[in-house]
Design a protein around this motif. Structure first.
Motif, PDB file in Angstrom:
ATOM      1  N   ALA A   6       0.740  84.139  18.995  1.00 56.09           N
ATOM      2  CA  ALA A   6       0.534  84.347  17.558  1.00 56.09           C
ATOM      3  C   ALA A   6      -0.854  83.851  17.177  1.00 56.09           C
ATOM      4  CB  ALA A   6       1.588  83.588  16.755  1.00 56.09           C
ATOM      5  N   ALA A   7      -1.456  84.515  16.200  1.00 56.60           N
ATOM      6  CA  ALA A   7      -2.781  84.110  15.737  1.00 56.60           C
ATOM      7  C   ALA A   7      -2.701  82.737  15.066  1.00 56.60           C
ATOM      8  CB  ALA A   7      -3.319  85.144  14.758  1.00 56.60           C
ATOM      9  N   TYR A   8      -3.790  81.980  15.178  1.00 59.83           N
ATOM     10  CA  TYR A   8      -3.878  80.672  14.527  1.00 59.83           C
ATOM     11  C   TYR A   8      -4.995  80.753  13.488  1.00 59.83           C
ATOM     12  CZ  TYR A   8      -4.910  75.742  13.778  1.00 59.83           C
ATOM     13  OH  TYR A   8      -5.140  74.518  13.196  1.00 59.83           O
ATOM     14  N   GLU A   9      -4.676  80.417  12.252  1.00 57.27           N
ATOM     15  CA  GLU A   9      -5.662  80.438  11.175  1.00 57.27           C
ATOM     16  C   GLU A   9      -5.870  79.049  10.605  1.00 57.27           C
ATOM     17  OE1 GLU A   9      -5.477  84.860   9.206  1.00 57.27           O
ATOM     18  OE2 GLU A   9      -4.761  83.170   8.037  1.00 57.27           O
ATOM     19  N   ILE A  10      -7.123  78.747  10.338  1.00 52.19           N
ATOM     20  CA  ILE A  10      -7.492  77.513   9.654  1.00 52.19           C
ATOM     21  C   ILE A  10      -8.042  77.951   8.300  1.00 52.19           C
ATOM     22  CG2 ILE A  10      -8.959  75.465   9.694  1.00 52.19           C
ATOM     23  CD1 ILE A  10      -9.129  75.848  12.777  1.00 52.19           C
ATOM     24  N   ARG A  11      -7.458  77.430   7.227  1.00 53.84           N
ATOM     25  CA  ARG A  11      -7.883  77.832   5.884  1.00 53.84           C
ATOM     26  C   ARG A  11      -8.555  76.676   5.161  1.00 53.84           C
ATOM     27  NH1 ARG A  11      -6.057  82.467   3.880  1.00 53.84           N
ATOM     28  NH2 ARG A  11      -4.538  83.623   5.078  1.00 53.84           N
ATOM     29  N   TYR A  12      -9.473  77.039   4.261  1.00 53.43           N
ATOM     30  CA  TYR A  12     -10.032  76.039   3.359  1.00 53.43           C
ATOM     31  C   TYR A  12      -8.900  75.580   2.462  1.00 53.43           C
ATOM     32  CZ  TYR A  12     -14.553  77.810   4.879  1.00 53.43           C
ATOM     33  OH  TYR A  12     -15.622  78.175   5.635  1.00 53.43           O
ATOM     34  N   THR A  13      -8.838  74.281   2.194  1.00 57.52           N
ATOM     35  CA  THR A  13      -7.731  73.743   1.420  1.00 57.52           C
ATOM     36  C   THR A  13      -8.164  72.488   0.672  1.00 57.52           C
ATOM     37  OG1 THR A  13      -5.385  73.160   1.527  1.00 57.52           O
ATOM     38  CG2 THR A  13      -6.779  72.330   3.309  1.00 57.52           C
ATOM     39  N   TRP A  14      -7.205  71.845   0.039  1.00 59.49           N
ATOM     40  CA  TRP A  14      -7.485  70.642  -0.740  1.00 59.49           C
ATOM     41  C   TRP A  14      -7.542  69.423   0.171  1.00 59.49           C
ATOM     42  CZ3 TRP A  14      -9.164  70.873  -5.557  1.00 59.49           C
ATOM     43  CH2 TRP A  14      -8.970  72.064  -6.240  1.00 59.49           C
ATOM     44  N   THR A  15      -8.740  69.054   0.571  1.00 56.41           N
ATOM     45  CA  THR A  15      -8.968  67.850   1.365  1.00 56.41           C
ATOM     46  C   THR A  15      -9.597  66.798   0.453  1.00 56.41           C
ATOM     47  OG1 THR A  15     -11.185  68.556   2.006  1.00 56.41           O
ATOM     48  CG2 THR A  15      -9.352  69.210   3.464  1.00 56.41           C
ATOM     49  N   ALA A  16      -9.937  65.646   0.996  1.00 57.28           N
ATOM     50  CA  ALA A  16     -10.563  64.587   0.191  1.00 57.28           C
ATOM     51  C   ALA A  16     -11.850  65.088  -0.465  1.00 57.28           C
ATOM     52  CB  ALA A  16     -10.844  63.375   1.070  1.00 57.28           C
ATOM     53  N   SER A  17     -12.616  65.921   0.239  1.00 60.48           N
ATOM     54  CA  SER A  17     -13.859  66.465  -0.332  1.00 60.48           C
ATOM     55  C   SER A  17     -13.582  67.342  -1.551  1.00 60.48           C
ATOM     56  CB  SER A  17     -14.617  67.280   0.719  1.00 60.48           C
ATOM     57  OG  SER A  17     -15.044  66.455   1.756  1.00 60.48           O
ATOM     58  N   ALA A  18     -12.509  68.110  -1.505  1.00 61.17           N
ATOM     59  CA  ALA A  18     -12.166  68.976  -2.631  1.00 61.17           C
ATOM     60  C   ALA A  18     -11.694  68.145  -3.826  1.00 61.17           C
ATOM     61  CB  ALA A  18     -11.096  69.983  -2.216  1.00 61.17           C
ATOM     62  N   TRP A  19     -10.913  67.112  -3.553  1.00 62.27           N
ATOM     63  CA  TRP A  19     -10.453  66.254  -4.649  1.00 62.27           C
ATOM     64  C   TRP A  19     -11.633  65.516  -5.276  1.00 62.27           C
ATOM     65  CZ3 TRP A  19      -6.165  67.331  -6.860  1.00 62.27           C
ATOM     66  CH2 TRP A  19      -5.111  67.871  -6.129  1.00 62.27           C
ATOM     67  N   LEU A  20     -12.606  65.137  -4.466  1.00 59.71           N
ATOM     68  CA  LEU A  20     -13.813  64.492  -4.988  1.00 59.71           C
ATOM     69  C   LEU A  20     -14.571  65.468  -5.889  1.00 59.71           C
ATOM     70  CD1 LEU A  20     -15.662  61.990  -4.949  1.00 59.71           C
ATOM     71  CD2 LEU A  20     -16.804  62.999  -2.960  1.00 59.71           C
ATOM     72  N   ALA A  21     -14.663  66.718  -5.483  1.00 57.29           N
ATOM     73  CA  ALA A  21     -15.321  67.735  -6.309  1.00 57.29           C
ATOM     74  C   ALA A  21     -14.587  67.912  -7.636  1.00 57.29           C
ATOM     75  CB  ALA A  21     -15.399  69.057  -5.554  1.00 57.29           C
ATOM     76  N   PRO A  50     -23.772  71.623  -8.422  1.00 57.22           N
ATOM     77  CA  PRO A  50     -23.780  72.506  -7.239  1.00 57.22           C
ATOM     78  C   PRO A  50     -22.663  72.180  -6.255  1.00 57.22           C
ATOM     79  CG  PRO A  50     -26.006  71.783  -7.733  1.00 57.22           C
ATOM     80  CD  PRO A  50     -25.076  71.005  -8.629  1.00 57.22           C
ATOM     81  N   TYR A  51     -22.393  70.896  -6.057  1.00 58.39           N
ATOM     82  CA  TYR A  51     -21.302  70.490  -5.162  1.00 58.39           C
ATOM     83  C   TYR A  51     -19.972  71.028  -5.682  1.00 58.39           C
ATOM     84  CZ  TYR A  51     -18.201  67.408  -2.526  1.00 58.39           C
ATOM     85  OH  TYR A  51     -17.207  66.912  -1.712  1.00 58.39           O
ATOM     86  N   VAL A  52     -19.753  70.878  -6.971  1.00 60.88           N
ATOM     87  CA  VAL A  52     -18.509  71.336  -7.588  1.00 60.88           C
ATOM     88  C   VAL A  52     -18.376  72.852  -7.469  1.00 60.88           C
ATOM     89  CG1 VAL A  52     -17.302  71.551  -9.800  1.00 60.88           C
ATOM     90  CG2 VAL A  52     -18.358  69.378  -9.159  1.00 60.88           C
ATOM     91  N   VAL A  53     -19.457  73.570  -7.732  1.00 59.40           N
ATOM     92  CA  VAL A  53     -19.442  75.036  -7.718  1.00 59.40           C
ATOM     93  C   VAL A  53     -19.194  75.581  -6.309  1.00 59.40           C
ATOM     94  CG1 VAL A  53     -20.923  77.065  -8.062  1.00 59.40           C
ATOM     95  CG2 VAL A  53     -20.822  75.287  -9.801  1.00 59.40           C
ATOM     96  N   LEU A  54     -19.640  74.888  -5.289  1.00 59.24           N
ATOM     97  CA  LEU A  54     -19.430  75.348  -3.912  1.00 59.24           C
ATOM     98  C   LEU A  54     -18.059  74.968  -3.364  1.00 59.24           C
ATOM     99  CD1 LEU A  54     -22.893  74.616  -2.301  1.00 59.24           C
ATOM    100  CD2 LEU A  54     -21.916  76.845  -2.846  1.00 59.24           C
ATOM    101  N   VAL A  55     -17.599  73.781  -3.675  1.00 61.37           N
ATOM    102  CA  VAL A  55     -16.397  73.248  -3.047  1.00 61.37           C
ATOM    103  C   VAL A  55     -15.103  73.700  -3.734  1.00 61.37           C
ATOM    104  CG1 VAL A  55     -15.147  71.107  -2.534  1.00 61.37           C
ATOM    105  CG2 VAL A  55     -17.583  71.277  -2.029  1.00 61.37           C
ATOM    106  N   LEU A  56     -15.037  73.631  -5.043  1.00 62.89           N
ATOM    107  CA  LEU A  56     -13.779  73.949  -5.736  1.00 62.89           C
ATOM    108  C   LEU A  56     -13.295  75.381  -5.506  1.00 62.89           C
ATOM    109  CD1 LEU A  56     -13.854  71.987  -9.107  1.00 62.89           C
ATOM    110  CD2 LEU A  56     -12.574  71.507  -7.018  1.00 62.89           C
TER     111      LEU A  56
END
Length: 191
Positions: A6-21, A50-56
């Motif tokens: 089966a295919a394995y996918e890694i998705r962008y998600t809510w990590t500590a960096s996203a919560w910081l943004a 810029p950090y917020v606009v890229l990460v969120l």
């Protein structure tokens, strides 16, 4: 990846960096509430925009960062830049995952590196310093020449995994299932 093949996918998600943004976004928002800031404020909090606009958007949209399937590896792009890149198994030489390192003067962000053939030519010529020649001589006596030859003329494609949660065991299983000839390095196979 629950079943073999089966295919394995890694998705962008809510990590500590996203919560910081998200916290930065709230800080920016508070700066524009009437009466919250003294008159003459220059809104220095906008430096964080810029950090917020890229990460969120990346975290909220949960786009695919990496997909490993029977055809190869697709390195996804972020929302606003860096297009997706597909690499067929026949081109791929190695996959390396760095979980990130901190402490003792070291800092490295989590990153997935794929070495492959058929990429753009190197933009720089290798240095020919005496130290590098000495290192090459050392490697020639301690490393299998076939192994070294497998990496000659390859290009490296990378993706940051800062906004991703990576199951390293599934990553390793997927690569080994679809392409047992590909070398797997780094922090894989660990919980």
């Amino acid at each position: 990846m629950d079943e073999p093949g089966a295919a394995y996918e890694i998705r962008y998600t809510w990590t500590a960096s996203a919560w910081l943004a998200l916290a930065f976004a709230l800080l920016i928002g508070v700066g524009f509430v009437p009466g919250a800031e003294p008159p003459g404020n220059d809104h220095v909090e906008l430096i964080l925009a810029p950090y917020v606009v890229l990460v969120l958007p990346a975290a909220a949209l949960r786009r695919t960062a990496v997909r490993i399937d029977p055809h190869g590896i697709t390195l996804g792009g972020l929302v606003f830049f860096r297009r997706a890149e597909f690499l067929a198994w026949a081109e791929i030489v190695s996959v390396t995952f760095h979980a990130g390192a901190r402490g003792a003067g070291r800092f490295r962000l989590p990153e997935l590196e794929v070495r492959h053939r058929g990429g753009p030519a190197q933009r720089w010529a290798p240095a020919s310093s005496p130290a590098l020649r000495e290192f090459d001589a050392y490697l020639s006596t301690h490393v299998d020449p076939d192994f070294v030859g497998a990496f000659k003329g390859t290009t490296e494609s990378t993706r940051s995994m800062v906004l991703c949660k990576v199951d390293t065991r599934s990553l390793e299983r997927a690569v080994r299932a679809f392409a047992p000839q590909v070398h797997v390095f780094g922090d894989v196979g660990r919980p």
